[in-house]
Motif scaffolding. Structure first.
Motif, PDB file in Angstrom:
ATOM      1  N   SER A  21       0.845  -1.195   0.000  1.00 49.22           N
ATOM      2  CA  SER A  21       0.000   0.000   0.000  1.00 49.22           C
ATOM      3  C   SER A  21       0.876   1.238   0.000  1.00 49.22           C
ATOM      4  CB  SER A  21      -0.898   0.023   1.242  1.00 49.22           C
ATOM      5  OG  SER A  21      -1.745  -1.090   1.284  1.00 49.22           O
ATOM      6  N   CYS A  22       0.372   2.284  -0.590  1.00 47.67           N
ATOM      7  CA  CYS A  22       1.073   3.569  -0.605  1.00 47.67           C
ATOM      8  C   CYS A  22       0.037   4.650  -0.311  1.00 47.67           C
ATOM      9  CB  CYS A  22       1.713   3.809  -1.954  1.00 47.67           C
ATOM     10  SG  CYS A  22       2.447   5.452  -2.150  1.00 47.67           S
ATOM     11  N   VAL A  23       0.207   5.296   0.834  1.00 47.21           N
ATOM     12  CA  VAL A  23      -0.704   6.357   1.241  1.00 47.21           C
ATOM     13  C   VAL A  23      -0.030   7.696   1.006  1.00 47.21           C
ATOM     14  CG1 VAL A  23      -2.071   7.340   3.103  1.00 47.21           C
ATOM     15  CG2 VAL A  23      -1.748   4.863   2.960  1.00 47.21           C
ATOM     16  N   ALA A  24      -0.733   8.595   0.328  1.00 49.12           N
ATOM     17  CA  ALA A  24      -0.184   9.912   0.018  1.00 49.12           C
ATOM     18  C   ALA A  24      -0.809  10.974   0.905  1.00 49.12           C
ATOM     19  CB  ALA A  24      -0.437  10.251  -1.440  1.00 49.12           C
ATOM     20  N   SER A  25      -0.016  11.966   1.211  1.00 44.08           N
ATOM     21  CA  SER A  25      -0.514  13.151   1.904  1.00 44.08           C
ATOM     22  C   SER A  25       0.147  14.372   1.282  1.00 44.08           C
ATOM     23  CB  SER A  25      -0.214  13.080   3.403  1.00 44.08           C
ATOM     24  OG  SER A  25       1.183  13.008   3.627  1.00 44.08           O
ATOM     25  N   GLY A  26      -0.557  15.478   1.346  1.00 41.23           N
ATOM     26  CA  GLY A  26      -0.014  16.715   0.803  1.00 41.23           C
ATOM     27  C   GLY A  26      -0.361  16.945  -0.653  1.00 41.23           C
ATOM     28  N   THR A  28      -3.600  15.569  -3.450  1.00 41.19           N
ATOM     29  CA  THR A  28      -4.719  14.683  -3.726  1.00 41.19           C
ATOM     30  C   THR A  28      -4.378  13.829  -4.935  1.00 41.19           C
ATOM     31  OG1 THR A  28      -6.275  16.318  -2.864  1.00 41.19           O
ATOM     32  CG2 THR A  28      -7.171  14.559  -4.240  1.00 41.19           C
ATOM     33  N   VAL A  29      -4.286  12.531  -4.728  1.00 33.06           N
ATOM     34  CA  VAL A  29      -3.755  11.663  -5.777  1.00 33.06           C
ATOM     35  C   VAL A  29      -4.704  11.493  -6.939  1.00 33.06           C
ATOM     36  CG1 VAL A  29      -2.376  10.414  -4.093  1.00 33.06           C
ATOM     37  CG2 VAL A  29      -4.607   9.511  -4.760  1.00 33.06           C
ATOM     38  N   SER A  30      -5.963  11.879  -6.762  1.00 35.78           N
ATOM     39  CA  SER A  30      -6.959  11.576  -7.788  1.00 35.78           C
ATOM     40  C   SER A  30      -6.661  12.221  -9.134  1.00 35.78           C
ATOM     41  CB  SER A  30      -8.351  12.007  -7.312  1.00 35.78           C
ATOM     42  OG  SER A  30      -8.360  13.390  -7.024  1.00 35.78           O
ATOM     43  N   SER A  31      -5.812  13.236  -9.162  1.00 33.23           N
ATOM     44  CA  SER A  31      -5.516  13.914 -10.430  1.00 33.23           C
ATOM     45  C   SER A  31      -4.176  13.517 -11.023  1.00 33.23           C
ATOM     46  CB  SER A  31      -5.525  15.429 -10.209  1.00 33.23           C
ATOM     47  OG  SER A  31      -6.790  15.874  -9.782  1.00 33.23           O
ATOM     48  N   PHE A  68       1.285  -9.274 -11.203  1.00 35.43           N
ATOM     49  CA  PHE A  68       1.057  -8.085 -10.374  1.00 35.43           C
ATOM     50  C   PHE A  68      -0.134  -7.306 -10.910  1.00 35.43           C
ATOM     51  CE2 PHE A  68       5.699  -7.266  -8.782  1.00 35.43           C
ATOM     52  CZ  PHE A  68       5.790  -8.590  -8.375  1.00 35.43           C
ATOM     53  N   THR A  69      -0.877  -6.698 -10.004  1.00 31.44           N
ATOM     54  CA  THR A  69      -1.929  -5.771 -10.394  1.00 31.44           C
ATOM     55  C   THR A  69      -1.806  -4.504  -9.561  1.00 31.44           C
ATOM     56  OG1 THR A  69      -3.500  -6.750  -8.843  1.00 31.44           O
ATOM     57  CG2 THR A  69      -3.550  -7.567 -11.110  1.00 31.44           C
ATOM     58  N   ILE A  70      -2.254  -3.407 -10.137  1.00 28.84           N
ATOM     59  CA  ILE A  70      -2.226  -2.126  -9.437  1.00 28.84           C
ATOM     60  C   ILE A  70      -3.640  -1.580  -9.395  1.00 28.84           C
ATOM     61  CG2 ILE A  70      -1.717  -0.845 -11.563  1.00 28.84           C
ATOM     62  CD1 ILE A  70      -0.034   1.098  -9.824  1.00 28.84           C
ATOM     63  N   SER A  71      -3.970  -0.957  -8.287  1.00 20.61           N
ATOM     64  CA  SER A  71      -5.272  -0.334  -8.165  1.00 20.61           C
ATOM     65  C   SER A  71      -5.134   0.908  -7.301  1.00 20.61           C
ATOM     66  CB  SER A  71      -6.284  -1.311  -7.542  1.00 20.61           C
ATOM     67  OG  SER A  71      -5.875  -1.706  -6.244  1.00 20.61           O
ATOM     68  N   ARG A  72      -6.154   1.736  -7.345  1.00 18.24           N
ATOM     69  CA  ARG A  72      -6.098   2.954  -6.540  1.00 18.24           C
ATOM     70  C   ARG A  72      -7.461   3.232  -5.940  1.00 18.24           C
ATOM     71  NH1 ARG A  72      -3.802   7.335 -10.273  1.00 18.24           N
ATOM     72  NH2 ARG A  72      -4.178   8.614  -8.436  1.00 18.24           N
ATOM     73  N   ASP A  73      -7.425   3.791  -4.749  1.00 18.96           N
ATOM     74  CA  ASP A  73      -8.631   4.238  -4.070  1.00 18.96           C
ATOM     75  C   ASP A  73      -8.426   5.722  -3.810  1.00 18.96           C
ATOM     76  OD1 ASP A  73     -10.703   4.887  -2.334  1.00 18.96           O
ATOM     77  OD2 ASP A  73     -10.596   2.979  -1.263  1.00 18.96           O
ATOM     78  N   ASN A  74      -8.946   6.529  -4.712  1.00 18.12           N
ATOM     79  CA  ASN A  74      -8.700   7.965  -4.604  1.00 18.12           C
ATOM     80  C   ASN A  74      -9.345   8.564  -3.361  1.00 18.12           C
ATOM     81  OD1 ASN A  74      -7.154   8.015  -6.929  1.00 18.12           O
ATOM     82  ND2 ASN A  74      -8.874   8.519  -8.264  1.00 18.12           N
ATOM     83  N   ALA A  75     -10.413   7.967  -2.898  1.00 13.81           N
ATOM     84  CA  ALA A  75     -11.061   8.473  -1.687  1.00 13.81           C
ATOM     85  C   ALA A  75     -10.148   8.311  -0.474  1.00 13.81           C
ATOM     86  CB  ALA A  75     -12.376   7.746  -1.454  1.00 13.81           C
ATOM     87  N   LYS A  76      -9.282   7.296  -0.520  1.00 11.59           N
ATOM     88  CA  LYS A  76      -8.349   7.055   0.585  1.00 11.59           C
ATOM     89  C   LYS A  76      -6.938   7.562   0.264  1.00 11.59           C
ATOM     90  CE  LYS A  76     -10.734   2.949   2.362  1.00 11.59           C
ATOM     91  NZ  LYS A  76     -10.604   1.512   2.711  1.00 11.59           N
ATOM     92  N   ASN A  77      -6.801   8.205  -0.913  1.00 15.64           N
ATOM     93  CA  ASN A  77      -5.484   8.700  -1.326  1.00 15.64           C
ATOM     94  C   ASN A  77      -4.440   7.580  -1.299  1.00 15.64           C
ATOM     95  OD1 ASN A  77      -5.548  11.361  -2.214  1.00 15.64           O
ATOM     96  ND2 ASN A  77      -4.056  12.047  -0.703  1.00 15.64           N
ATOM     97  N   THR A  78      -4.838   6.413  -1.754  1.00 18.56           N
ATOM     98  CA  THR A  78      -4.002   5.228  -1.619  1.00 18.56           C
ATOM     99  C   THR A  78      -3.919   4.466  -2.939  1.00 18.56           C
ATOM    100  OG1 THR A  78      -4.620   5.014   0.715  1.00 18.56           O
ATOM    101  CG2 THR A  78      -3.710   3.059  -0.357  1.00 18.56           C
ATOM    102  N   VAL A  79      -2.732   3.929  -3.197  1.00 23.99           N
ATOM    103  CA  VAL A  79      -2.503   3.043  -4.330  1.00 23.99           C
ATOM    104  C   VAL A  79      -2.008   1.705  -3.789  1.00 23.99           C
ATOM    105  CG1 VAL A  79      -1.097   2.637  -6.370  1.00 23.99           C
ATOM    106  CG2 VAL A  79      -2.010   4.894  -5.935  1.00 23.99           C
ATOM    107  N   TYR A  80      -2.449   0.635  -4.433  1.00 27.97           N
ATOM    108  CA  TYR A  80      -2.102  -0.711  -3.986  1.00 27.97           C
ATOM    109  C   TYR A  80      -1.343  -1.448  -5.085  1.00 27.97           C
ATOM    110  CZ  TYR A  80      -5.855   0.414  -0.689  1.00 27.97           C
ATOM    111  OH  TYR A  80      -6.637   1.019   0.251  1.00 27.97           O
TER     112      TYR A  80
END
Length: 124
Positions: A21-26, A28-31, A68-80
């Motif tokens: 998991s990768c959580v971002a702050s600072g 907004t990863v959605s863009s 491997f697969t990659i996914s993202r949850d923009n609401a949680k600012n997280t990529v998996y």
């Protein structure tokens, strides 16, 4: 200040699975596109996988396609990064990175912030 924090690394036997998991702050990863890279001892950092801001575009290194697969949850600012059928050659420090664009760079130069990395060790 943008910060990326990876987690989920560890020791696993060949054939096993891990989910990073990768959580971002600072920022907004959605863009923005996000990617995963890895670096094994004595080797250069190499591209693993990247995902566009929308999640509709993904690129994989040939070495991990189908495993491997990659996914993202923009609401949680997280990529998996889901890693299945792991091999000893997947052993490396895995880094999460965010790009200053919604497009998907494959070069490390296309990313402007990086996490500290998480160790993945696959035993044979």
């Amino acid at each position: 200040q943008v910060q990326l924090v990876e987690s989920g690394g560890g020791l696993v036997q060949a054939g096993g699975s891990l989910r990073l998991s990768c959580v971002a702050s600072g920022r907004t990863v959605s863009s923005y596109a996000m990617g995963w890279f890895r670096q094994a001892p004595g080797k250069e950092r190499e591209f693993v996988v990247a995902i566009s801001w929308s999640g509709r575009v993904t690129y994989f290194a040939d070495s991990v396609k189908g495993r491997f697969t990659i996914s993202r949850d923009n609401a949680k600012n997280t990529v998996y990064l889901q890693m299945n059928s792991l091999k000893p050659e997947d052993t490396a420090v895995y880094y999460c990175a965010i790009a200053p664009t919604g497009e998907v760079p494959k070069s490390p130069l296309g990313y402007d912030y990086w996490g500290q990395g998480t160790q993945v060790t696959v035993s044979s």
